[in-house]
Design an enzyme around this catalytic site. Structure first.
Site, short mmCIF file in Angstrom:
data_model
loop_
_atom_site.label_atom_id
_atom_site.label_comp_id
_atom_site.label_asym_id
_atom_site.label_seq_id
_atom_site.Cartn_x
_atom_site.Cartn_y
_atom_site.Cartn_z
N HIS A 122 0.85 -1.19 0.00
CA HIS A 122 0.00 0.00 0.00
C HIS A 122 0.89 1.24 0.00
CE1 HIS A 122 -2.87 2.94 1.69
NE2 HIS A 122 -3.84 2.11 1.37
N ASP A 199 2.80 -4.08 8.25
CA ASP A 199 1.54 -3.38 8.01
C ASP A 199 0.43 -4.41 8.19
OD1 ASP A 199 -0.78 -2.33 6.93
OD2 ASP A 199 0.10 -1.78 5.00
N GLN A 202 -4.79 -5.17 7.01
CA GLN A 202 -5.72 -6.13 6.43
C GLN A 202 -5.67 -7.48 7.13
OE1 GLN A 202 -7.92 -5.31 4.18
NE2 GLN A 202 -7.11 -3.28 3.70
N LYS A 225 -10.89 -0.52 10.21
CA LYS A 225 -10.99 -1.73 9.41
C LYS A 225 -11.38 -2.94 10.25
CE LYS A 225 -7.51 -0.10 6.10
NZ LYS A 225 -8.36 0.16 4.92
N CYS A 365 -4.68 2.41 -3.82
CA CYS A 365 -3.48 2.94 -3.15
C CYS A 365 -2.30 1.98 -3.32
CB CYS A 365 -3.75 3.23 -1.68
SG CYS A 365 -5.02 4.46 -1.38
#
Length: 411
Positions: A122, A199, A202, A225, A365
């Site tokens: 991302h 990261d 997700q 999220k 993104c």
């Protein structure tokens, strides 16, 4: 046994019509909807306990502070950090990664060092490292992707070397829907004296994450999220590393003493949390964690896998539709990026919206990934535990109807 069909009732936003059709919300990789429990937590704070934290001795301030710090402990337990000192409240994943670039990166990355990321990252996990490399005279290196959509671990073993200072990789791709081998990457990074940043935007909402088991040095994720509010997130870091870092924002409760020409900072975790924090957001994130924990992250992961097992073959059966990333459902999360031959992704998303089906279209993104795949953009449907097979069927129906419309002009 969790009845996921009943959980849907906890999300009032889902019970509406869009363009005279019942809403099917499939943009969960961008942001998830909020259960009533979380909405109630926000309202309760503002109606009953609205006061600044850590500063007052009056009752409202003490209640707000207790709830704020209690949420930090809930997060510690949720990701299995050793202590709450390792849990920093941020505005989201992007803020956490930028803090690391500016604080850890500026202090410990030297000219000639290398920073390793992948082609599937991302933008939030690309640009901070681009900027750091430019500031410090370091080199940014990329790990490639295999033809079937996996991070190339064999190439990673070559790219990560004695010059590597930082490795920063997404736990789960927001486009390819693939889970990356974080434990192996952590081992590679540590064998070469580098720190490992993950990261987790997700991943944390969809599966059980144990930061101690992964042995990641830093792990960032976002509240919105995972059924929480916008504007709140978490940066986990190992204590020994956080203690070596300097804050990049100043003022408010991160201060210990202020003199005319110098100042000192509070201990962890507060030294990084400048100004009035997002108190309501942190408390509501704690409520979201209560909600997810009650369901169970393993249960959520299994249910979402059932949805993928159901919908992916139906998508693969549509002539002219290409799915990106792994083609075996066991290797694919609920993030499904695809294109329909002859239809621009934006036109496809607009047509699906007319059927009440909300998906994302664009580069997500992830422009370097789009260029790597030789694509201008894709459409993306992303599932969460409040979706069901009926939502999947509506998606398939809308795709078939859109295909016919662009073929024959009839819908």
């Amino acid at each position: 046994m969790i009845d996921f069909t009943q959980l849907r009732k906890d999300f009032p936003i889902l019970f509406q019509e869009v363009n005279d059709e019942p809403l099917v919300y499939l943009d969960n990789a961008a942001t998830t909807q909020k259960p009533t429990l979380v909405l109630d937590a926000l309202r309760h704070y503002y109606e009953n306990d609205n006061a600044n934290v850590h500063r007052g001795v009056h009752t409202l301030a003490e209640r707000a502070t207790a709830d704020y710090e209690n949420s930090r402990e809930k997060i510690r337990t949720f990701i299995n950090a050793k202590e709450t000192a390792e849990v920093l409240f941020t505005r989201g994943t992007t803020t956490g990664l930028n803090w690391l670039s500016r604080s850890y990166g500026d202090a410990f990355v030297q000219e000639g060092d290398e920073i390793v990321i992948s082609f599937m990252e991302h933008h939030s996990n690309i640009i901070p490292w681009q900027q750091l490399a430019n500031r410090k005279g370091a080199t940014l290196r990329y790990i490639s992707i295999t033809e079937d959509g996996f991070l190339d671990l064999e190439e990673a073993k070559k790219v990560i070397n004695s010059k590597t200072a930082i490795v920063s990789i997404a736990h789960v791709s927001n486009v390819l829907g693939v889970v990356n081998p974080i434990k192996e990457l952590v081992q590679l990074a540590h064998q070469n004296g580098a720190v490992m940043i993950v990261d987790g935007a997700q991943a944390v909402p969809h599966m059980k994450v144990d930061v101690q088991e992964l042995d990641a040095d830093f792990y960032a994720f976002s509240g919105h999220k995972m059924c929480g509010p916008t504007g709140i997130g978490v940066l986990y870091g190992k204590r020994e590393l956080l203690e070596q870092m300097e804050p990049i924002e100043f003022g408010g409760e991160m201060i210990d003493f202020v003199n005319l020409y110098d100042s000192t900072w509070k201990e962890l975790p507060w030294k990084f949390e400048a100004g009035t924090p997002n108190i309501a957001g942190a408390i509501a994130l704690g409520a979201a964690i209560d909600y997810l924990s009650e369901i169970g992250m393993d249960s959520i992961h299994r249910y979402e896998q059932e949805l993928v097992d159901y919908v992916m073959p139906k998508l693969q059966a549509i002539d002219g539709l290409t799915i990106y990333g792994p083609q075996d459902t066991k290797d694919h999360t609920g993030v499904l990026a695809f294109n329909l031959e002859g239809v621009h992704p934006h036109d496809l998303a607009t047509a699906l919206d007319m059927e009440g089906v909300a998906v994302r279209a664009g580069h997500h993104c992830a422009q370097p990934l789009m260029k790597y795949l030789h694509l201008p953009a894709t459409a993306r449907a992303s599932f969460y535990f409040y979706n069901n097979k009926a939502d999947a069927d509506r998606l398939i129906f809308a795709l078939e109807a859109t295909k016919e419309f662009f073929k024959d002009g009839i819908i």
